[in-house]
Design an enzyme around this catalytic site. Sequence first.
Site, PDB file in Angstrom:
ATOM      1  N   ASP A 146     -73.902 -44.033 -20.073  1.00 17.56           N
ATOM      2  CA  ASP A 146     -74.001 -42.661 -20.560  1.00 17.56           C
ATOM      3  C   ASP A 146     -72.627 -42.026 -20.336  1.00 17.56           C
ATOM      4  O   ASP A 146     -71.784 -42.575 -19.614  1.00 17.56           O
ATOM      5  CB  ASP A 146     -75.103 -41.884 -19.840  1.00 17.56           C
ATOM      6  CG  ASP A 146     -75.491 -40.609 -20.612  1.00 17.56           C
ATOM      7  OD1 ASP A 146     -74.748 -40.223 -21.548  1.00 17.56           O
ATOM      8  OD2 ASP A 146     -76.511 -39.988 -20.275  1.00 17.56           O
TER       9      ASP A 146
HETATM   10  C1  BGC Z   1     -76.123 -37.435 -22.661  1.00 21.33           C
HETATM   11  C2  BGC Z   1     -76.427 -38.530 -23.654  1.00 21.33           C
HETATM   12  C3  BGC Z   1     -75.554 -38.374 -24.874  1.00 21.33           C
HETATM   13  C4  BGC Z   1     -74.115 -38.400 -24.433  1.00 21.33           C
HETATM   14  C5  BGC Z   1     -73.139 -38.297 -25.580  1.00 21.33           C
HETATM   15  C6  BGC Z   1     -74.638 -37.307 -22.379  1.00 21.33           C
HETATM   16  O1  BGC Z   1     -74.356 -36.117 -21.707  1.00 21.33           O
HETATM   17  O2  BGC Z   1     -76.816 -37.667 -21.458  1.00 21.33           O
HETATM   18  O3  BGC Z   1     -77.785 -38.498 -23.999  1.00 21.33           O
HETATM   19  O4  BGC Z   1     -75.839 -39.384 -25.803  1.00 21.33           O
HETATM   20  O5  BGC Z   1     -73.874 -37.315 -23.562  1.00 21.33           O
HETATM   21  O6  BGC Z   1     -73.107 -37.023 -26.102  1.00 21.33           O
END
Ligand code: BGC
Length: 753
Positions: A266
């Site tokens: 993530d």
């Molecule tokens: C989130 C993800 C997301 C990623 C990219 C993170 O803060 O937890 O779900 O896909 O950012 O934007």
Amino acid sequence: MIQTLILSTLLAVTPVKAAQLREDNIPEIVSLMTDEEKVKLLVGGKAKSYNGIGNSALGVPGCAGTINSIERLGIPRVTLADGPAGLRISPTREGDERTFYCTGFPVAVMLASTWNTELIEEVGQAMGNEVLEYGADVLLAPGVNIHRNPLCGRNFEYYSEDPLLSGKMAAAMINGIESNGVGTSLKHFALNNQELNRLANDARVSERAMREIYLKNFEIAVKESQPWTVMTSYNYVNGVPAAENRWLIMDVLRGEWGFEGAVMTDWGGGYDNPGIIRAGNDMIQPGSDWRYEAVLKAVKDGSLSREALDECVTRVLELIVKTPAFKGYKPSEAPDLKAHAALCEKAADEGIILLKNKKNVLPLNPEKKVALFGTGSYDFIAGGTGSGDVNKAYVVNLLDGLSDRGFNLDSTVTSFYTRYMADEALRREEINKDRKWYVDVERALEVVPDELIESSSESSDIAFLTISRIFGEGKDRSISGSYLLSPQEKDLLDKLSAAFHSKGKKVVVILNVGGLIELLSWQDKADAILLGWQPGQEGGRSVAAALCGEVNPSGHLPMTVSRSYDDEPSAGNFPQFVTDKAFNYSFFRRFKDHKRNDVKDVDYTIYEEGIYVGYRYFCTKARKAILYPFGYGGSYTSFAYSKMKVSPTEKGWSVTVDVRNKGKVAGKDVVQLYVKAPRGKLDKPARELKAFAKTPLLQPGEKCSVSMDIPRESLASYDEKAGWVIDEGRYTFIAAQDALHSDCRRRVRISNK
Ligand code: BGC
């Protein structure tokens, strides 16, 4: 002689072009790559201004991230973009007059409320088409984490408290999106069930609860859809960050479930960069110099083996050769937004849940005069905040939806709100302008003059009141600020109820929310309650269609509605003291010195309830604490089940049930198949969902037969010593309209011989 001379001179000065990436030469390309190139491939493209939400400096404007290109070897840049309610990219581009809006579909919890996997696959096809036509390659969706607690700030992005419903929805979504030749990222693997301190919270959970609940959803989705990628979660799992958890990634995901794709972190997840790669987590997202340097150093000093590095590089290249970017696809940048808007409405139509309908107050003849209250009616919420948001061109308000359906609206109320909302817009704009992405959006306050309530109760036939909630990633909801009605909302409902009821008139509450709110203390004041969720950009249209009966609601709850927060099985093990200032996202961000404190529910969370999540808990241990059971959904008609048959098949059983519409209007039903296991060595829930089916639209009196498959292995429970075990004995197969009731049941004897 002269010719040979010219040729050899030319060869000496013209660099020989390196082999270019093809689907069938990945090992050769890996062998040609330098260490630097390999690390560049695994550590993603840089973020623009990294404040926690995906925001790439490269790729399609407004996307979340990229995989770096390596031009020398014909490796293109690959674009990764959010998210679960549709593609999140910038709607405008510098120097370009065109717009790039995407369709804001209903949020995931509402899609799950449809219990219609075919419909979800169709939504996926449309989302994937926007990914393709706007030039992205992988959609960072779906999110499949379990609703462990109603206060989790991201429940709207996730499907359900039940792993089967979550897994089936995710599989349908992935199959739909990927039918376009673009990828998905099943997220967040695993145990990301709270937002508070999400980068460092340690989820402490038994292996049985993981296997049966928190990993089961991922297992079903992986086995039934083989997504191109999986995204690991931020949190720790039993002491190891999920991003660095080799057991989760290599043993369970790849080894046991046969996942063939690539894994990524993530955004900003994981601490030990070489450790992430060593764990088989192929990509670190987004990229940054320190992460790149850390991995490269480990390769050079031998603490990260080249073998481990090459394995990850190979998997990333295998992903790249599937992408539109690699195939040279020229996006039209003009997906059919009209058709997708119609699909958005269709999906919302099926996800709306009729919770209460005393004396059939709904559906309402639009000729009746309606006093439309609630700031949410005039500023309807389509979806949540954070990476799960979508830049859509418009949102259809309830006001517009009702007007379009010909509702006769009381103009004294609508003109008050229209003026008031314009003033509030100015005040809110100031506050929201500098809002950090993880802080709640400032909404219009509920301030209605008493005289207006009184006069409209004379001039109108009925009152509609919308109660809205918006929230999103980085923060969980608080009880007083989000779960309970605000004092102003309570006051308004009290006054509406008193004024309208004293004149024999009714009050209907519309819930425009991304997660549950408390109902018990006020539901008697409403004659009908319609759970409209955050229904996407066409929301007002769908809710209006349900209110007038043009669409008969057929959504069913993907979670249990308890009587009070304190009745929730995880209430004692979930943070409840969140306030905007003290415990926001940045308060907890830890960089290099991630020292662990020892604050319960902040630094660690104990999943004391084990497998007893949602209805598994309520139906087994606390039936009285249920207000509306999991699986419940009202309708303007009713259904009867008969002729339940269970027949053995090669892989397990096939269950058929006849469903008859016994009411006066057409409608769809959701048949749920629960199984009750015999008493065995392990303690088990009173029942567990093993299959479900949504009927087609049944006309009054019409009957259909639905058929559901129960694979034998789905009856197994996880014994921490012996692994998956199916106890011998008599199982009860229950066909029901929700988790509390039984419409038909059949006994099945199972022996392991
Ligand atoms: C989130 C993800 C997301 C990623 C990219 C993170 O803060 O937890 O779900 O896909 O950012 O934007």
